[in-house]
Write a protein that holds these residues in place. Structure first.
Motif, PDB file in Angstrom:
ATOM      1  N   GLU A 135       0.828  -1.205   0.000  1.00 39.31           N
ATOM      2  CA  GLU A 135       0.000   0.000   0.000  1.00 39.31           C
ATOM      3  C   GLU A 135       0.863   1.256   0.000  1.00 39.31           C
ATOM      4  N   VAL A 136       1.945   1.236   0.756  1.00 40.42           N
ATOM      5  CA  VAL A 136       2.816   2.405   0.818  1.00 40.42           C
ATOM      6  C   VAL A 136       3.490   2.655  -0.533  1.00 40.42           C
ATOM      7  N   ALA A 137       4.008   1.578  -1.142  1.00 40.97           N
ATOM      8  CA  ALA A 137       4.776   1.729  -2.374  1.00 40.97           C
ATOM      9  C   ALA A 137       3.893   1.935  -3.597  1.00 40.97           C
ATOM     10  N   TYR A 138       2.770   1.210  -3.674  1.00 40.05           N
ATOM     11  CA  TYR A 138       2.005   1.178  -4.916  1.00 40.05           C
ATOM     12  C   TYR A 138       0.590   1.727  -4.803  1.00 40.05           C
ATOM     13  N   GLY A 139      -0.007   1.630  -3.629  1.00 41.45           N
ATOM     14  CA  GLY A 139      -1.319   2.227  -3.422  1.00 41.45           C
ATOM     15  C   GLY A 139      -2.472   1.501  -4.067  1.00 41.45           C
ATOM     16  N   GLY A 140      -2.246   0.299  -4.572  1.00 38.61           N
ATOM     17  CA  GLY A 140      -3.302  -0.451  -5.233  1.00 38.61           C
ATOM     18  C   GLY A 140      -3.309  -0.234  -6.735  1.00 38.61           C
ATOM     19  N   LEU A 141      -4.151  -1.000  -7.431  1.00 39.60           N
ATOM     20  CA  LEU A 141      -4.290  -0.896  -8.884  1.00 39.60           C
ATOM     21  C   LEU A 141      -5.758  -0.782  -9.246  1.00 39.60           C
ATOM     22  N   VAL A 142      -6.044   0.102 -10.199  1.00 38.95           N
ATOM     23  CA  VAL A 142      -7.399   0.271 -10.724  1.00 38.95           C
ATOM     24  C   VAL A 142      -7.477  -0.444 -12.063  1.00 38.95           C
ATOM     25  N   PRO A 143      -8.465  -1.325 -12.283  1.00 38.87           N
ATOM     26  CA  PRO A 143      -8.568  -2.013 -13.575  1.00 38.87           C
ATOM     27  C   PRO A 143      -8.777  -1.025 -14.724  1.00 38.87           C
ATOM     28  N   ALA A 144      -8.153  -1.326 -15.855  1.00 36.38           N
ATOM     29  CA  ALA A 144      -8.354  -0.524 -17.065  1.00 36.38           C
ATOM     30  C   ALA A 144      -9.515  -1.106 -17.862  1.00 36.38           C
ATOM     31  N   PRO A 145     -10.453  -0.295 -18.345  1.00 39.78           N
ATOM     32  CA  PRO A 145     -11.547  -0.819 -19.163  1.00 39.78           C
ATOM     33  C   PRO A 145     -11.017  -1.486 -20.429  1.00 39.78           C
ATOM     34  N   ALA A 146     -11.454  -2.702 -20.688  1.00 40.69           N
ATOM     35  CA  ALA A 146     -10.932  -3.459 -21.829  1.00 40.69           C
ATOM     36  C   ALA A 146     -11.127  -2.730 -23.146  1.00 40.69           C
ATOM     37  N   GLU A 147     -12.240  -1.992 -23.279  1.00 36.47           N
ATOM     38  CA  GLU A 147     -12.523  -1.320 -24.545  1.00 36.47           C
ATOM     39  C   GLU A 147     -11.595  -0.133 -24.786  1.00 36.47           C
ATOM     40  N   ARG A 148     -10.832   0.268 -23.784  1.00 38.60           N
ATOM     41  CA  ARG A 148      -9.906   1.385 -23.953  1.00 38.60           C
ATOM     42  C   ARG A 148      -8.448   0.921 -24.019  1.00 38.60           C
ATOM     43  N   VAL A 149      -8.251  -0.379 -24.165  1.00 36.69           N
ATOM     44  CA  VAL A 149      -6.906  -0.946 -24.226  1.00 36.69           C
ATOM     45  C   VAL A 149      -6.591  -1.358 -25.651  1.00 36.69           C
TER      46      VAL A 149
END
Length: 318
Positions: free
Chosen positions: A118-132
């Motif tokens: 949590e300190v180093a990365y803060g979590g990850l938010v998924p990227a919408p597949a249609e925008r990849v």
């Protein structure tokens, strides 16, 4: 920091160490692209760079991840939320992990523990597949008439790509062209080491990727750790030599007691000796302090490669 020709280097603030982890903003005719983006904590830095360039978030067309290691792309999903017109561009092998980052999160938590993650990365938010957009090798993106070529450059990771900007004859190399901290520059000459961090290091692929980068005749390589390397041909050849030297050390120490620690010590000596030849002052003190994290990760990656090679040899004998 403006580098000219519409290029701004952004310190993502990763590791709370200045000039350690970079991302870039490219601007052309009022449109923009980001290359790498750091972690979730880096999003304000990225948006601040855009604001300093006088651009709104909807001016960004491309967010390009050189690979999905979290110090490069951990903040991609969160940043994408702030960039309504942007597509996330990533290697096909990496794209699924940014759309569903559960495996990346689990792996990082296992390595670092929940609190440090949590300190180093803060979590990850998924990227919408249609925008990849899954980047094909040799694909060219258009940034308001400025072509950006995407080249698959494995060796550090199978999901690695580099970005060629023909305008400046420059590569944005992520970790494919090693790491090169400006503290080790001597008379304008860069000192660099390969980065073999786990778990997909492959020496043959890494050397081939470096040769591919050199073959374009670049004037500069922009490395994530950290900044512009300009004496490209010399540095590239030294990187290839070091890959061979590091592999030889790993193979020699494969059966050593306390293999990991022995390999760390051997790598430290290798880098200290090369830094001394390069002209770095007091390398016995400077190099271990500056490269401590990199030496640890390089040793881990070399051990992972040895184990993978051993498993492959065992399968071939069946």
């Amino acid at each position: 920091m403006r580098a000219g020709d519409g290029i701004t280097i952004i310190d993502t603030g990763f590791g709370e160490r200045p000039a350690f982890c970079a991302a870039w903003l490219l601007v052309e005719n009022g449109r923009a692209a980001f290359i790498d983006c750091g972690t979730l904590h880096s999003v304000p830095n990225m948006l601040a760079a855009l604001d300093a360039a006088g651009l709104a978030p909807d001016a960004v067309d491309w967010l390009i991840a050189t690979h999905v290691h979290l110090d490069h792309a951990g903040g991609a999903g969160a940043l994408l939320r702030e960039l309504p017109a942007a597509k996330l561009v990533v290697h096909p092998r990496g794209a699924p992990h940014l759309v569903d980052p559960a495996k990346l999160i689990a792996s990082a938590r296992q390595v670092y523990g929940d609190a440090l993650f949590e300190v180093a990365y803060g979590g990850l938010v998924p990227a919408p597949a249609e925008r990849v957009l899954e980047a094909a090798d040799g694909q060219v993106l258009d940034l308001a008439g400025r072509p950006l070529l995407l080249a698959h450059t494995p060796g550090h990771a199978l999901h690695h790509l580099s970005v060629w900007d023909e305008r400046t004859r420059a590569w944005f190399t992520g970790d494919a062209f090693g790491i090169s901290y400006r503290e080790l520059d001597v008379d304008g000459r860069s000192f660099a080491i390969p980065t073999t961090s786990p778990v997909q290091f492959d020496p043959l692929q890494m050397k081939d990727s470096i040769r591919r980068l050199l073959a374009a005749g670049p004037k500069v390589c922009h490395v994530t750790h950290f900044g512009a390397v300009r004496d490209v041909q010399r540095v590239g050849l030294r990187l290839i030599e070091q890959v061979d030297a590091m592999v030889a050390l790993a193979q020699f120490l494969d059966d050593a007691p306390e293999r990991h620690e022995a390999l760390k010590q051997a790598l430290t000596k290798l880098y200290v000796d090369r830094a001394r030849i390069h002209g770095v002052t007091d390398p016995e003190r400077v190099v271990p302090a500056l490269l401590e994290m990199d030496i640890e990760l390089n040793a881990q990656g070399l051990v992972a490669w040895l184990e993978r090679e051993r498993r492959a040899a065992g399968r071939s004998q069946l």
